[in-house]
Design a protein around this motif. Structure first.
Motif, PDB file in Angstrom:
ATOM      1  N   ASP A  18      99.654  40.397  -1.032  1.00  0.00           N
ATOM      2  CA  ASP A  18      98.232  40.620  -1.358  1.00  0.00           C
ATOM      3  C   ASP A  18      98.116  40.441  -2.854  1.00  0.00           C
ATOM      4  O   ASP A  18      97.021  40.173  -3.377  1.00  0.00           O
ATOM      5  CB  ASP A  18      97.802  41.995  -0.923  1.00  0.00           C
ATOM      6  CG  ASP A  18      97.485  42.025   0.644  1.00  0.00           C
ATOM      7  OD1 ASP A  18      97.499  40.913   1.288  1.00  0.00           O
ATOM      8  OD2 ASP A  18      97.228  42.863   1.361  1.00  0.00           O
ATOM      9  N   THR A  55      97.485  36.088   8.021  1.00  0.00           N
ATOM     10  CA  THR A  55      97.373  37.565   7.688  1.00  0.00           C
ATOM     11  C   THR A  55      96.614  37.776   6.333  1.00  0.00           C
ATOM     12  O   THR A  55      96.193  38.967   5.962  1.00  0.00           O
ATOM     13  CB  THR A  55      98.626  38.112   7.454  1.00  0.00           C
ATOM     14  OG1 THR A  55      99.538  37.589   6.256  1.00  0.00           O
ATOM     15  CG2 THR A  55      99.333  38.126   8.597  1.00  0.00           C
ATOM     16  N   TYR A  76      93.564  38.221   4.888  1.00  0.00           N
ATOM     17  CA  TYR A  76      92.140  38.536   5.183  1.00  0.00           C
ATOM     18  C   TYR A  76      91.322  38.262   4.178  1.00  0.00           C
ATOM     19  O   TYR A  76      89.878  38.068   4.436  1.00  0.00           O
ATOM     20  CB  TYR A  76      91.970  39.936   5.787  1.00  0.00           C
ATOM     21  CG  TYR A  76      92.340  41.178   4.849  1.00  0.00           C
ATOM     22  CD1 TYR A  76      91.364  41.373   4.101  1.00  0.00           C
ATOM     23  CD2 TYR A  76      93.640  41.399   4.334  1.00  0.00           C
ATOM     24  CE1 TYR A  76      91.507  42.407   3.011  1.00  0.00           C
ATOM     25  CE2 TYR A  76      93.945  42.502   3.547  1.00  0.00           C
ATOM     26  CZ  TYR A  76      92.793  42.920   2.881  1.00  0.00           C
ATOM     27  OH  TYR A  76      92.939  43.884   1.844  1.00  0.00           O
ATOM     28  N   TRP A  77      91.685  38.218   2.952  1.00  0.00           N
ATOM     29  CA  TRP A  77      90.900  38.323   1.777  1.00  0.00           C
ATOM     30  C   TRP A  77      90.626  36.632   1.216  1.00  0.00           C
ATOM     31  O   TRP A  77      89.656  36.421   0.678  1.00  0.00           O
ATOM     32  CB  TRP A  77      91.594  38.728   0.453  1.00  0.00           C
ATOM     33  CG  TRP A  77      92.910  38.691   0.348  1.00  0.00           C
ATOM     34  CD1 TRP A  77      93.751  39.614   1.085  1.00  0.00           C
ATOM     35  CD2 TRP A  77      93.712  37.823  -0.151  1.00  0.00           C
ATOM     36  NE1 TRP A  77      94.989  39.196   0.542  1.00  0.00           N
ATOM     37  CE2 TRP A  77      95.195  38.109   0.038  1.00  0.00           C
ATOM     38  CE3 TRP A  77      93.544  36.382  -0.693  1.00  0.00           C
ATOM     39  CZ2 TRP A  77      96.035  37.134  -0.210  1.00  0.00           C
ATOM     40  CZ3 TRP A  77      94.674  35.637  -1.224  1.00  0.00           C
ATOM     41  CH2 TRP A  77      95.787  36.144  -0.957  1.00  0.00           C
ATOM     42  N   CYS A 110      91.430  30.449  10.403  1.00  0.00           N
ATOM     43  CA  CYS A 110      92.563  31.528  10.718  1.00  0.00           C
ATOM     44  C   CYS A 110      93.432  31.009  11.757  1.00  0.00           C
ATOM     45  O   CYS A 110      93.034  31.055  12.870  1.00  0.00           O
ATOM     46  CB  CYS A 110      92.013  32.810  10.944  1.00  0.00           C
ATOM     47  SG  CYS A 110      93.096  34.013  11.032  1.00  0.00           S
ATOM     48  N   ARG A 150      93.454  44.459   9.108  1.00  0.00           N
ATOM     49  CA  ARG A 150      93.817  43.095   8.629  1.00  0.00           C
ATOM     50  C   ARG A 150      93.747  42.220   9.395  1.00  0.00           C
ATOM     51  O   ARG A 150      93.035  40.944   9.042  1.00  0.00           O
ATOM     52  CB  ARG A 150      95.403  43.205   7.926  1.00  0.00           C
ATOM     53  CG  ARG A 150      95.931  41.879   7.517  1.00  0.00           C
ATOM     54  CD  ARG A 150      97.308  42.042   7.195  1.00  0.00           C
ATOM     55  NE  ARG A 150      97.556  42.771   5.839  1.00  0.00           N
ATOM     56  CZ  ARG A 150      97.633  42.401   4.684  1.00  0.00           C
ATOM     57  NH1 ARG A 150      97.224  41.127   4.420  1.00  0.00           N
ATOM     58  NH2 ARG A 150      97.857  43.237   3.742  1.00  0.00           N
ATOM     59  N   THR A 151      94.268  42.185  10.596  1.00  0.00           N
ATOM     60  CA  THR A 151      94.059  41.077  11.656  1.00  0.00           C
ATOM     61  C   THR A 151      92.605  40.663  11.839  1.00  0.00           C
ATOM     62  O   THR A 151      92.145  39.709  12.212  1.00  0.00           O
ATOM     63  CB  THR A 151      94.971  41.198  12.748  1.00  0.00           C
ATOM     64  OG1 THR A 151      96.435  41.573  12.274  1.00  0.00           O
ATOM     65  CG2 THR A 151      95.034  39.994  13.478  1.00  0.00           C
ATOM     66  N   ARG A 176      90.009  41.627  10.550  1.00  0.00           N
ATOM     67  CA  ARG A 176      89.128  41.190   9.481  1.00  0.00           C
ATOM     68  C   ARG A 176      89.452  39.563   9.316  1.00  0.00           C
ATOM     69  O   ARG A 176      88.546  38.834   8.977  1.00  0.00           O
ATOM     70  CB  ARG A 176      89.413  41.824   8.104  1.00  0.00           C
ATOM     71  CG  ARG A 176      88.847  43.118   8.181  1.00  0.00           C
ATOM     72  CD  ARG A 176      89.202  43.975   6.911  1.00  0.00           C
ATOM     73  NE  ARG A 176      88.484  43.566   5.749  1.00  0.00           N
ATOM     74  CZ  ARG A 176      88.707  43.980   4.421  1.00  0.00           C
ATOM     75  NH1 ARG A 176      89.164  45.134   4.610  1.00  0.00           N
ATOM     76  NH2 ARG A 176      88.178  43.452   3.422  1.00  0.00           N
ATOM     77  N   ALA A 177      90.828  39.307   9.451  1.00  0.00           N
ATOM     78  CA  ALA A 177      91.168  37.790   8.990  1.00  0.00           C
ATOM     79  C   ALA A 177      90.391  37.015  10.238  1.00  0.00           C
ATOM     80  O   ALA A 177      89.994  35.835   9.828  1.00  0.00           O
ATOM     81  CB  ALA A 177      92.643  37.795   9.191  1.00  0.00           C
ATOM     82  N   ARG A 232      87.638  37.655  11.805  1.00  0.00           N
ATOM     83  CA  ARG A 232      86.112  37.989  11.819  1.00  0.00           C
ATOM     84  C   ARG A 232      85.741  37.017  10.746  1.00  0.00           C
ATOM     85  O   ARG A 232      84.388  36.684  10.707  1.00  0.00           O
ATOM     86  CB  ARG A 232      86.079  39.448  11.840  1.00  0.00           C
ATOM     87  CG  ARG A 232      84.351  39.639  11.782  1.00  0.00           C
ATOM     88  CD  ARG A 232      84.237  41.293  11.717  1.00  0.00           C
ATOM     89  NE  ARG A 232      84.426  42.127  13.050  1.00  0.00           N
ATOM     90  CZ  ARG A 232      84.804  43.151  13.132  1.00  0.00           C
ATOM     91  NH1 ARG A 232      85.290  43.621  12.155  1.00  0.00           N
ATOM     92  NH2 ARG A 232      84.942  43.477  14.360  1.00  0.00           N
ATOM     93  N   GLU A 233      86.341  36.962   9.359  1.00  0.00           N
ATOM     94  CA  GLU A 233      85.672  36.435   8.277  1.00  0.00           C
ATOM     95  C   GLU A 233      85.619  34.894   8.205  1.00  0.00           C
ATOM     96  O   GLU A 233      85.187  34.309   7.483  1.00  0.00           O
ATOM     97  CB  GLU A 233      86.403  37.090   7.140  1.00  0.00           C
ATOM     98  CG  GLU A 233      86.040  38.443   7.122  1.00  0.00           C
ATOM     99  CD  GLU A 233      84.777  38.805   6.624  1.00  0.00           C
ATOM    100  OE1 GLU A 233      83.806  38.011   6.068  1.00  0.00           O
ATOM    101  OE2 GLU A 233      84.041  39.785   7.485  1.00  0.00           O
ATOM    102  N   CYS A 234      86.815  34.211   8.870  1.00  0.00           N
ATOM    103  CA  CYS A 234      86.742  32.827   8.942  1.00  0.00           C
ATOM    104  C   CYS A 234      85.725  31.893   9.773  1.00  0.00           C
ATOM    105  O   CYS A 234      84.860  32.637  10.322  1.00  0.00           O
ATOM    106  CB  CYS A 234      88.266  32.296   9.577  1.00  0.00           C
ATOM    107  SG  CYS A 234      88.057  32.858  11.385  1.00  0.00           S
TER     108      CYS A 234
END
Length: 453
Positions: A94, A116, A118-119, A133, A197-198, A200-201, A203-205
């Motif tokens: 990170d 992984t 997520y950011w 993702c 973490r997973t 969010r990774a 959900r955000e893509c």
């Protein structure tokens, strides 16, 4: 260059079981004219470069992994540390965020593939870059545990039951197996759990992608689409068949060549898992008990400098000429395709699962981690192409149970062996049929073109 081609940046989790499939996918995409930049540490680049079949289109960009307290100095990849330290490595990864941000701003690729980190979407969105993702684990591992339907906080009792709407009755975990999934509630990075973490990774893509196929996990992929309300793109297995530029090392070719066709049992448990010494000794004694020739490739067990020092007393003398235990690296794809090998005993990591299905070898499974247990349920309960070694409640397996499982598939008269061989042959024909693998990648590329518009 074709103006319709993409420039794709890839930032996988720094473990060989994740980075290698990303390189395999990069080769497939480059063969269709796309440019790929793979951002990994220098040590990983050195281990992966031989897999690059398109050096004119695929480049490795080194990432400097900063030190994080609790990790050995210089740690860059998961294979250098025990599984228990992966959360610290995630925190170190990170801290590479600024490097990724600078790279994306300078080069502005069309897309970023990640798993992984997520950011990544937060950075990419500001730059107008699409995100995918890309998950190299089975769809079941995601669908059973890492979905919004899992209500927080997650307890051991919760994990005994699938989340609401989960579509499979056979690819599930119970008892101690289910409780082993509690790792998802533990820190994986600084101030974030593996579950958060997973999710969010995912959900955000812009799009979720999974290294699987509809024939095996179609219902689970549909469930993932419904859970995250976004497209799930499938690449197929993407095994990198033909990515190897060499041939089997002479010493192994010569040793294997001394045995009858389909008689040797080959065992490997991946690049990261390390057995306790007593379980390691029980395993090798189980192979001795089969009476069959064998090649075991494992890391030295905990507390031992080498596999040789960990072997039971008198073992080497008793199996000399028919059995080898080796603690180094081997060319697994070549060994699995050797005419003398007839059985593959493995941990059922997702890569090993696909390798198993695409060979003619009988399959015996000894899963250690949650996703491996789910892969095992898929092969044993759903497809009926493999057998699992019986374990006690504490997950210990005996030399007798291991030997029994191997003999059950290797004895010519065994009903179980005949059944799994017949089912396995059917799946091998499907997966290796002309156009099967390439068709998945072609459709994947078309989907990328659609989301890039």
């Amino acid at each position: 260059m074709d103006p319709s081609s993409f420039h794709i940046a890839m930032f996988p989790w720094f473990a060989m079981g994740h980075m290698t499939p990303y390189v395999h996918l990069a080769n497939e995409l480059a063969s269709r004219g796309h440019r790929i930049t793979i951002l990994v540490p220098k040590k990983a680049r050195d281990q992966l470069e031989h897999l690059n079949l398109h050096t004119n289109l695929i480049i490795f960009c080194p990432v400097l992994v900063p030190h994080f307290e609790g990790l050995p100095e210089g740690t860059e990849t998961a294979s250098e540390i025990p599984l228990s330290a992966n959360g610290l490595l995630a925190a170190a990864v990170d801290k590479t965020r600024k490097q990724l941000e600078e790279y994306l701003e300078a080069h502005k690729p069309d897309m970023v593939f990640y798993d992984t980190a997520y950011w990544i979407p937060e950075i990419a969105r500001k730059l107008g870059i699409k995100t995918v993702c890309y998950n190299v684990v089975c769809a079941a591992a995601l669908a059973l545990t890492l979905v919004p339907a899992r209500k927080l906080p997650i307890t051991p009792e919760d994990l005994e039951n699938p989340p609401a709407g989960y579509p499979s009755k056979t690819v599930v975990l119970r008892g101690a197996e289910a409780r082993s999934l509690m790792f998802i509630t533990m820190p994986f990075g600084d101030g974030i759990t593996f579950y958060d973490r997973t999710v969010r990774a995912l959900r955000e893509c812009d799009a979720i992608s999974i290294r699987t196929c509809r024939e095996l996990e179609g219902d689970l992929c549909d469930y993932m689409e419904a859970q995250f309300n976004k497209t799930v793109l499938l690449t197929g297995p993407v095994l990198g068949l033909g990515d190897e530029k060499d041939k089997l090392e002479e010493k192994w070719a010569k040793w294997l060549g001394g045995f009858e066709p389909r008689s040797v049992v080959y065992c490997a448990f991946g690049s990261q898992y390390i057995l306790e010494k007593d379980q390691f000794q029980e395993l090798v004694l189980g192979f001795e008990l089969t009476g069959l020739p064998f090649l075991i490739v494992l890391k030295p067990p905990m507390g031992c400098d080498s596999v040789e020092k960990a072997l039971p007393q008198g073992f080497e003398e008793r199996v000399r000429g028919r059995g080898v235990v080796f603690g180094g690296w081997v060319q697994q794809p070549f060994i699995l395709r050797h005419a003398s090998v007839g059985c593959f005993v493995n941990h059922c990591g997702f890569g090993s699962m696909w390798e198993s299905l695409l060979t003619n070898n009988q399959i015996v499974l000894v899963p250690h981690l949650g996703d491996q247990m789910l892969n095992t349920k898929l092969l044993v309960n759903e497809l009926k192409v493999a057998v699992e070694v019986e374990r006690e409640a504490n997950r210990w397996f005996s030399k007798e149970s291991l030997s029994k499982a191997i003999r059950s598939v290797m004895d010519a008269e065994s009903e179980v062996g005949v059944m799994v061989k017949k089912n396995h042959a059917k799946w091998t024909r499907t997966l290796s049929s002309p156009g099967y693998m390439s068709g998945y990648v072609d459709r994947f590329v078309q989907s990328l073109e659609d989301i890039s518009k």
